[in-house]
Motif scaffolding. Sequence first.
Motif, PDB file in Angstrom:
ATOM      1  N   LEU A 204       0.855  -1.180   0.000  1.00  0.00           N
ATOM      2  CA  LEU A 204       0.000   0.000   0.000  1.00  0.00           C
ATOM      3  C   LEU A 204       0.896   1.236   0.000  1.00  0.00           C
ATOM      4  O   LEU A 204       1.736   1.408   0.881  1.00  0.00           O
ATOM      5  CB  LEU A 204      -0.907   0.013   1.230  1.00  0.00           C
ATOM      6  N   THR A 205       0.746   2.085  -1.013  1.00  0.00           N
ATOM      7  CA  THR A 205       1.599   3.267  -1.123  1.00  0.00           C
ATOM      8  C   THR A 205       0.871   4.562  -0.792  1.00  0.00           C
ATOM      9  O   THR A 205       1.516   5.569  -0.513  1.00  0.00           O
ATOM     10  CB  THR A 205       2.206   3.383  -2.539  1.00  0.00           C
ATOM     11  N   ASP A 206      -0.465   4.545  -0.827  1.00  0.00           N
ATOM     12  CA  ASP A 206      -1.216   5.767  -0.547  1.00  0.00           C
ATOM     13  C   ASP A 206      -2.653   5.403  -0.211  1.00  0.00           C
ATOM     14  O   ASP A 206      -3.226   4.483  -0.805  1.00  0.00           O
ATOM     15  CB  ASP A 206      -1.189   6.695  -1.768  1.00  0.00           C
ATOM     16  N   GLU A 207      -3.216   6.146   0.751  1.00  0.00           N
ATOM     17  CA  GLU A 207      -4.630   5.962   1.094  1.00  0.00           C
ATOM     18  C   GLU A 207      -5.202   7.305   1.520  1.00  0.00           C
ATOM     19  O   GLU A 207      -4.611   8.010   2.340  1.00  0.00           O
ATOM     20  CB  GLU A 207      -4.808   4.954   2.219  1.00  0.00           C
ATOM     21  N   THR A 208      -6.339   7.647   0.934  1.00  0.00           N
ATOM     22  CA  THR A 208      -7.054   8.858   1.311  1.00  0.00           C
ATOM     23  C   THR A 208      -8.506   8.481   1.554  1.00  0.00           C
ATOM     24  O   THR A 208      -9.160   7.923   0.674  1.00  0.00           O
ATOM     25  CB  THR A 208      -6.980   9.923   0.193  1.00  0.00           C
TER      26      THR A 208
ATOM     27  N   VAL B  27      -1.616  -0.366  -8.968  1.00  0.00           N
ATOM     28  CA  VAL B  27      -3.074  -0.335  -9.074  1.00  0.00           C
ATOM     29  C   VAL B  27      -3.636   0.744  -8.152  1.00  0.00           C
ATOM     30  O   VAL B  27      -3.007   1.116  -7.153  1.00  0.00           O
ATOM     31  CB  VAL B  27      -3.725  -1.702  -8.752  1.00  0.00           C
ATOM     32  N   ALA B  28      -4.808   1.219  -8.500  1.00  0.00           N
ATOM     33  CA  ALA B  28      -5.512   2.217  -7.706  1.00  0.00           C
ATOM     34  C   ALA B  28      -6.977   1.809  -7.597  1.00  0.00           C
ATOM     35  O   ALA B  28      -7.584   1.396  -8.591  1.00  0.00           O
ATOM     36  CB  ALA B  28      -5.397   3.593  -8.332  1.00  0.00           C
ATOM     37  N   LEU B  29      -7.507   1.897  -6.400  1.00  0.00           N
ATOM     38  CA  LEU B  29      -8.922   1.630  -6.147  1.00  0.00           C
ATOM     39  C   LEU B  29      -9.560   2.927  -5.654  1.00  0.00           C
ATOM     40  O   LEU B  29      -9.028   3.565  -4.750  1.00  0.00           O
ATOM     41  CB  LEU B  29      -9.087   0.536  -5.090  1.00  0.00           C
ATOM     42  N   ALA B  30     -10.681   3.293  -6.255  1.00  0.00           N
ATOM     43  CA  ALA B  30     -11.430   4.458  -5.814  1.00  0.00           C
ATOM     44  C   ALA B  30     -12.865   4.025  -5.550  1.00  0.00           C
ATOM     45  O   ALA B  30     -13.417   3.183  -6.270  1.00  0.00           O
ATOM     46  CB  ALA B  30     -11.393   5.560  -6.863  1.00  0.00           C
ATOM     47  N   ALA B  31     -13.468   4.587  -4.501  1.00  0.00           N
ATOM     48  CA  ALA B  31     -14.860   4.298  -4.166  1.00  0.00           C
ATOM     49  C   ALA B  31     -15.532   5.610  -3.790  1.00  0.00           C
ATOM     50  O   ALA B  31     -14.930   6.448  -3.115  1.00  0.00           O
ATOM     51  CB  ALA B  31     -14.947   3.314  -3.016  1.00  0.00           C
ATOM     52  N   GLU B  32     -16.764   5.771  -4.244  1.00  0.00           N
ATOM     53  CA  GLU B  32     -17.556   6.929  -3.836  1.00  0.00           C
ATOM     54  C   GLU B  32     -19.023   6.540  -3.859  1.00  0.00           C
ATOM     55  O   GLU B  32     -19.419   5.593  -4.547  1.00  0.00           O
ATOM     56  CB  GLU B  32     -17.301   8.137  -4.715  1.00  0.00           C
ATOM     57  N   GLN B  33     -19.807   7.265  -3.087  1.00  0.00           N
ATOM     58  CA  GLN B  33     -21.214   6.948  -2.974  1.00  0.00           C
ATOM     59  C   GLN B  33     -21.909   7.114  -4.320  1.00  0.00           C
ATOM     60  O   GLN B  33     -21.652   8.078  -5.045  1.00  0.00           O
ATOM     61  CB  GLN B  33     -21.862   7.847  -1.927  1.00  0.00           C
ATOM     62  N   ALA B  34     -22.756   6.155  -4.657  1.00  0.00           N
ATOM     63  CA  ALA B  34     -23.494   6.191  -5.929  1.00  0.00           C
ATOM     64  C   ALA B  34     -24.520   7.321  -5.857  1.00  0.00           C
ATOM     65  O   ALA B  34     -25.084   7.599  -4.787  1.00  0.00           O
ATOM     66  CB  ALA B  34     -24.179   4.858  -6.192  1.00  0.00           C
TER      67      ALA B  34
END
Length: 153
Positions: A53-57, A145-152
């Motif tokens: 893991l290199t970054d988390e926001t 790789v990058a994972l992004a999540a946001e409310q639908a």
Amino acid sequence: MGNTVKRIVAIVLAAVLVVGPVAFFVIRSAEDKVTDDMLSRAGRFAIPSDWKLTDETVRPERFMCISTNPCPSLSRRWDTGKELTDDDIKAVFSGLGFEMKSEGPCRRQSNVIGSSPICILSGSDGEFEYSFNVFSPAPGAPQRVALAAEQAP
């Protein structure tokens, strides 16, 4: 009449001092539940333990979200330490319960020079939308790789 006004002011002040903090904690508790739900759902992605893991926001849910970025939202980035196969990528999505779709195969184009996104996968569980991006810094180099999540909406 002066005593009546003082009593009314005292009662209003007391009500504000009691109701204000209670309302704050009720709202904050509801916000934390939404943020915790998002983090729990993002935890369903089967990220291998050897990825670094290199970054988390994490932008938590807020009653007033004053930003161009949505809240709640999550962004995580990893260095995989290797070139990923299609099976590696499929394994990340194996326990989601919804489909992550890509417009094409996760392959680096032979004519690309330098860092390049090689595939973008997206999906939704109905509550949150997810984007999973695979990047290749150079031919034969370990991918990121990058994972992004946001409310639908």
